[in-house]
Design a protein around this motif. Structure first.
Motif, short mmCIF file in Angstrom:
data_model
loop_
_atom_site.label_atom_id
_atom_site.label_comp_id
_atom_site.label_asym_id
_atom_site.label_seq_id
_atom_site.Cartn_x
_atom_site.Cartn_y
_atom_site.Cartn_z
N CYS A 1 0.83 -1.21 0.00
CA CYS A 1 0.00 0.00 0.00
C CYS A 1 0.87 1.26 0.00
O CYS A 1 0.52 2.27 -0.61
CB CYS A 1 -0.92 0.01 1.21
N ALA A 2 2.00 1.17 0.70
CA ALA A 2 2.89 2.33 0.82
C ALA A 2 3.50 2.73 -0.51
O ALA A 2 3.91 3.88 -0.68
CB ALA A 2 3.99 2.03 1.83
N ARG A 3 3.55 1.79 -1.46
CA ARG A 3 4.12 2.14 -2.76
C ARG A 3 3.36 3.29 -3.40
O ARG A 3 3.94 4.14 -4.07
CB ARG A 3 4.10 0.92 -3.69
N CYS A 4 2.05 3.32 -3.21
CA CYS A 4 1.23 4.41 -3.77
C CYS A 4 0.79 5.42 -2.72
O CYS A 4 0.64 6.60 -3.01
CB CYS A 4 0.00 3.84 -4.46
N HIS A 5 0.56 4.94 -1.50
CA HIS A 5 -0.06 5.79 -0.48
C HIS A 5 0.88 6.16 0.67
O HIS A 5 0.43 6.75 1.65
CB HIS A 5 -1.29 5.07 0.11
N GLY A 6 2.15 5.81 0.57
CA GLY A 6 3.07 6.03 1.68
C GLY A 6 3.22 7.48 2.10
O GLY A 6 3.51 7.76 3.27
N ASP A 7 3.04 8.40 1.18
CA ASP A 7 3.17 9.83 1.52
C ASP A 7 1.83 10.47 1.84
O ASP A 7 1.77 11.69 2.08
CB ASP A 7 3.81 10.59 0.35
N SER A 8 0.78 9.69 1.88
CA SER A 8 -0.54 10.25 2.13
C SER A 8 -0.74 10.56 3.61
O SER A 8 -0.08 9.99 4.48
CB SER A 8 -1.63 9.27 1.67
N GLU A 9 -1.66 11.46 3.87
CA GLU A 9 -2.00 11.83 5.24
C GLU A 9 -2.48 10.60 6.02
O GLU A 9 -2.11 10.39 7.18
CB GLU A 9 -3.10 12.90 5.20
N GLU A 10 -3.30 9.78 5.37
CA GLU A 10 -3.88 8.62 6.03
C GLU A 10 -2.81 7.61 6.45
O GLU A 10 -2.87 7.05 7.56
CB GLU A 10 -4.90 7.93 5.11
N PHE A 11 -1.85 7.36 5.58
CA PHE A 11 -0.82 6.37 5.89
C PHE A 11 0.07 6.86 7.02
O PHE A 11 0.45 6.08 7.91
CB PHE A 11 0.03 6.08 4.65
N LYS A 12 0.39 8.13 7.04
CA LYS A 12 1.22 8.69 8.12
C LYS A 12 0.48 8.63 9.45
O LYS A 12 1.10 8.38 10.50
CB LYS A 12 1.61 10.13 7.78
N GLU A 13 -0.82 8.86 9.42
CA GLU A 13 -1.62 8.77 10.65
C GLU A 13 -1.65 7.33 11.15
O GLU A 13 -1.51 7.07 12.35
CB GLU A 13 -3.04 9.26 10.37
N TRP A 14 -1.85 6.40 10.22
CA TRP A 14 -1.91 4.99 10.60
C TRP A 14 -0.63 4.55 11.30
O TRP A 14 -0.67 3.78 12.26
CB TRP A 14 -2.15 4.12 9.35
N LYS A 15 0.51 5.03 10.86
CA LYS A 15 1.79 4.64 11.46
C LYS A 15 1.88 5.04 12.93
O LYS A 15 2.65 4.46 13.69
CB LYS A 15 2.95 5.24 10.66
N LEU A 16 1.08 6.04 13.34
CA LEU A 16 1.05 6.48 14.73
C LEU A 16 0.00 5.73 15.55
O LEU A 16 -0.07 5.89 16.77
CB LEU A 16 0.76 7.98 14.81
N SER A 17 -0.81 4.92 14.89
CA SER A 17 -1.94 4.28 15.56
C SER A 17 -1.52 3.00 16.28
O SER A 17 -0.46 2.42 16.03
CB SER A 17 -3.03 3.94 14.54
N LYS A 18 -2.39 2.54 17.18
CA LYS A 18 -2.18 1.27 17.86
C LYS A 18 -2.35 0.10 16.90
O LYS A 18 -1.80 -0.98 17.13
CB LYS A 18 -3.13 1.14 19.05
#
Length: 277
Positions: free
Chosen positions: A31-48
């Motif tokens: 998923c990060a290949r296309c969405h890694g720089d997206s707001e959603e992906f960065k937020e997810w990385k901070l999630s539980k």
């Protein structure tokens, strides 16, 4: 002839390692290949959710039933007759746990809003063993599943239209400039600003509710520990309600009235038990 064969083979040899790298990618890496720089992906990385698999590994948990919810489930077609099989991937709860491109639902969700979160956030968990409550978020929100108290759905259900995501993904709290939001979105942390739609001082109300419920939990725990009737049905029901409320962990935010009613009923069960004996 040999020269042509070698020339044709070279591109294949160059591509082959790349194919193996792709096949070893986890779902979140894909998923990060296309969405890694997206707001959603960065937020997810901070999630539980992003830590869900790490938690199991640190505790040395090896039961596959735990991985059903703590990791991304990969759908693997076994054959045309048996449909799909599920297996745990070496990836935490990530994009593919909730989304798939061909789902046909809004935001490519795998299930509707009101069912998706509840597919994992439930009290019955096979990995915990019989009658052991793992997490009871869904049941407490809908006010069901405890002993001795009639169903009492949360008043929040009257105002939220999208279930859990209404609060846990609400974007009322703006992210810092150039940074990543700390609440809402794909952090799945509920910020208090969403409560302002109905409550003037949500922090005060939450603190008061949590204090009252924690006092009831502590009181019930002492009564359970001191009771000499631990083999009785009433003691087991009181203990179940204690575990039920404690495992939910919001301490009244999801459903204060039902949580309080369960704890008070459990205290009355133990009190009656003492008098009867």
């Amino acid at each position: 002839m040999v020269k042509r064969f070698i020339l044709a083979l070279v591109p294949m040899l160059l591509v082959l390692p790349f194919l193996f790298v792709i096949s070893d990618e986890t779902p979140s890496q894909k998923c990060a290949r296309c969405h890694g720089d997206s707001e959603e992906f960065k937020e997810w990385k901070l999630s539980k959710h992003a830590q869900s698999l790490k938690i199991l590994k640190e505790k040395g948990v090896k039961s596959l039933s735990c991985y059903r919810c703590h990791s991304t489930r990969i759908e693997i077609p076994s054959d045309w007759s048996s449909g799909v099989q599920y297996t745990a991937s070496d990836d935490p709860v990530s994009c593919y746990s909730c989304h798939r491109h061909d789902s046909g639902l809004p935001h490519n969700l795998k299930q509707p809003y009101d069912k998706l979160c509840g597919s994992c956030h439930i009290k019955d968990c096979a990995c915990q063993g019989a009658d052991v409550i793992h997490q009871s978020h869904t049941e407490l929100l809908y006010g069901r599943g405890g002993f001795g108290v009639t169903n009492m759905p949360s008043v929040h259900l009257q105002v939220i239209r999208k279930g859990c995501v209404e609060c846990h993904m609400n974007k009322a709290q703006k992210p810092p400039e150039g940074g990543v939001r700390k609440t809402g979105g794909h952090t799945f942390r509920s910020g208090y600003k969403v409560c302002l739609k109905c409550h003037q001082n949500p922090q005060k109300r939450i603190d008061e509710a949590r204090k009252e419920l924690q006092e009831l939990l502590d009181k019930l725990k002492r009564a359970l520990d001191k009771s000499p009737y631990k083999n009785s049905t009433d003691w087991k029901r009181a203990k179940y309600n204690y575990d039920f409320v404690k495992a939910e962990r919001s301490l009244g935010v999801h459903n204060f009235s039902y949580s309080k009613a369960l704890l008070k009923h459990s205290l009355s069960l133990l009190s009656q038990l003492m008098w009867q004996k």
